[in-house]
Design a protein around this motif. Structure first.
Motif, PDB file in Angstrom:
ATOM      1  N   LEU A 101      64.311  53.871  38.704  1.00  0.00           N
ATOM      2  CA  LEU A 101      63.332  54.290  39.710  1.00  0.00           C
ATOM      3  C   LEU A 101      62.609  53.075  40.272  1.00  0.00           C
ATOM      4  O   LEU A 101      62.381  52.982  41.473  1.00  0.00           O
ATOM      5  CB  LEU A 101      62.329  55.245  39.068  1.00  0.00           C
ATOM      6  CG  LEU A 101      61.233  55.780  39.995  1.00  0.00           C
ATOM      7  CD1 LEU A 101      61.825  56.705  41.036  1.00  0.00           C
ATOM      8  CD2 LEU A 101      60.175  56.509  39.195  1.00  0.00           C
ATOM      9  N   VAL A 131      63.161  62.188  53.666  1.00  0.00           N
ATOM     10  CA  VAL A 131      64.446  62.856  53.455  1.00  0.00           C
ATOM     11  C   VAL A 131      64.585  64.045  54.401  1.00  0.00           C
ATOM     12  O   VAL A 131      63.599  64.613  54.867  1.00  0.00           O
ATOM     13  CB  VAL A 131      64.622  63.342  52.000  1.00  0.00           C
ATOM     14  CG1 VAL A 131      64.546  62.192  51.017  1.00  0.00           C
ATOM     15  CG2 VAL A 131      63.605  64.410  51.651  1.00  0.00           C
ATOM     16  N   ALA A 168      68.626  60.525  52.866  1.00  0.00           N
ATOM     17  CA  ALA A 168      67.389  59.761  52.638  1.00  0.00           C
ATOM     18  C   ALA A 168      67.408  58.526  53.527  1.00  0.00           C
ATOM     19  O   ALA A 168      68.470  57.942  53.782  1.00  0.00           O
ATOM     20  CB  ALA A 168      67.280  59.360  51.168  1.00  0.00           C
ATOM     21  N   PRO A 205      72.895  59.741  43.893  1.00  0.00           N
ATOM     22  CA  PRO A 205      72.424  60.785  44.809  1.00  0.00           C
ATOM     23  C   PRO A 205      72.317  62.157  44.149  1.00  0.00           C
ATOM     24  O   PRO A 205      71.466  62.961  44.506  1.00  0.00           O
ATOM     25  CB  PRO A 205      73.487  60.774  45.915  1.00  0.00           C
ATOM     26  CG  PRO A 205      74.007  59.372  45.912  1.00  0.00           C
ATOM     27  CD  PRO A 205      74.009  58.973  44.467  1.00  0.00           C
ATOM     28  N   GLN A 219      71.175  62.707  41.299  1.00  0.00           N
ATOM     29  CA  GLN A 219      69.881  62.769  40.622  1.00  0.00           C
ATOM     30  C   GLN A 219      68.770  63.099  41.603  1.00  0.00           C
ATOM     31  O   GLN A 219      67.859  63.871  41.298  1.00  0.00           O
ATOM     32  CB  GLN A 219      69.585  61.428  39.940  1.00  0.00           C
ATOM     33  CG  GLN A 219      68.321  61.424  39.104  1.00  0.00           C
ATOM     34  CD  GLN A 219      68.442  62.281  37.865  1.00  0.00           C
ATOM     35  OE1 GLN A 219      69.333  62.062  37.054  1.00  0.00           O
ATOM     36  NE2 GLN A 219      67.566  63.246  37.709  1.00  0.00           N
ATOM     37  N   VAL A 220      68.849  62.512  42.806  1.00  0.00           N
ATOM     38  CA  VAL A 220      67.891  62.851  43.853  1.00  0.00           C
ATOM     39  C   VAL A 220      67.990  64.337  44.184  1.00  0.00           C
ATOM     40  O   VAL A 220      66.983  65.035  44.337  1.00  0.00           O
ATOM     41  CB  VAL A 220      68.136  61.997  45.115  1.00  0.00           C
ATOM     42  CG1 VAL A 220      67.153  62.367  46.219  1.00  0.00           C
ATOM     43  CG2 VAL A 220      68.023  60.512  44.795  1.00  0.00           C
ATOM     44  N   ASN A 272      66.370  66.545  41.459  1.00  0.00           N
ATOM     45  CA  ASN A 272      64.913  66.602  41.528  1.00  0.00           C
ATOM     46  C   ASN A 272      64.423  67.608  42.559  1.00  0.00           C
ATOM     47  O   ASN A 272      63.421  68.301  42.344  1.00  0.00           O
ATOM     48  CB  ASN A 272      64.344  65.216  41.849  1.00  0.00           C
ATOM     49  CG  ASN A 272      64.507  64.240  40.701  1.00  0.00           C
ATOM     50  OD1 ASN A 272      64.780  64.627  39.576  1.00  0.00           O
ATOM     51  ND2 ASN A 272      64.367  62.971  40.989  1.00  0.00           N
TER      52      ASN A 272
END
Length: 206
Positions: free
Chosen positions: A6, A76, A89, A122, A124-125, A128
């Motif tokens: 991060l 985003v 993003a 991506p 993981q994004v 979330n």
């Protein structure tokens, strides 16, 4: 997402070191993502959201480094249409730095060349975002398969691991959820993400 990863992401955004991309790297994968504790979960399908959605959002991340609180922002765009989801993003200059397309049983991703080692996966994004706004029912099977569970009330959600430890805490500042800020706090890696929806249009699939 590990805290070190991060930090790399946000440092890239803050310094604006992005260059114009000549090409993007492309990866195909199954719709799974690693979560805390080394567990891997299968992402819910795009259609399980039960709505078509177009949203412009601003993600603000806050973390602690060397006893100093730091933060940065990432614009985003999210679009869910039928069984297809597209997430993109951008840098502060408007350059697209990553995108992910999720349809059927596969995910395709594009990451700006030179940033694949600095940006988080991506998927993981996407995780979330999906863990915050997809219906609880859409997550039940995936979390149950790794013996995790989600509790939910009017104020938010809490995600617990197989030992009953709270891993993720999510707070909704408004109802419907997209009408206000969403605060995502990863208790294990100790970072916070605030999702601000600047505008959105949602249409029921029924």
């Amino acid at each position: 997402m590990k805290l070190s990863t991060l930090t790399k992401v946000l440092s890239v955004l803050v310094l604006n070191i992005l260059m114009v991309a000549c090409a993007s790297s492309l990866k195909l994968s199954t719709p799974t993502v690693q979560i805390a504790g080394g567990k891997t979960v299968h992402l819910p399908s795009p259609s399980s959201y039960n709505y078509d959605l177009t949203a412009s959002q601003l993600i603000e991340a806050t973390w602690v480094e060397d006893d100093t609180v730091k933060s940065s922002q990432l614009p985003v765009q999210l679009q869910v249409t039928g069984d297809k989801l597209v997430l993109a993003a951008f840098s502060s200059w408007g350059t697209r730095i990553l995108s992910v397309t999720y349809q059927g049983d596969s995910i395709s991703t594009n990451v700006m060349p030179g940033l694949s080692g600095a940006l988080p996966p991506p998927e993981q994004v996407l995780f979330n975002l999906m863990i915050t706004i997809w219906p609880r029912s859409a997550w039940e099977e995936s979390l149950s398969n790794v013996r995790w569970k989600m509790n939910e009330n009017d104020d938010g959600r809490a995600i617990f691991d197989e030992n009953g430890r709270k891993v993720i805490n999510i707070q909704y500042k408004s109802h419907p959820k997209l009408d206000g800020d969403i605060v995502f706090h990863h208790l294990v890696n100790d970072y916070t993400i605030v999702i601000k929806t600047l505008q959105h249009q949602k249409t029921s699939k029924l």
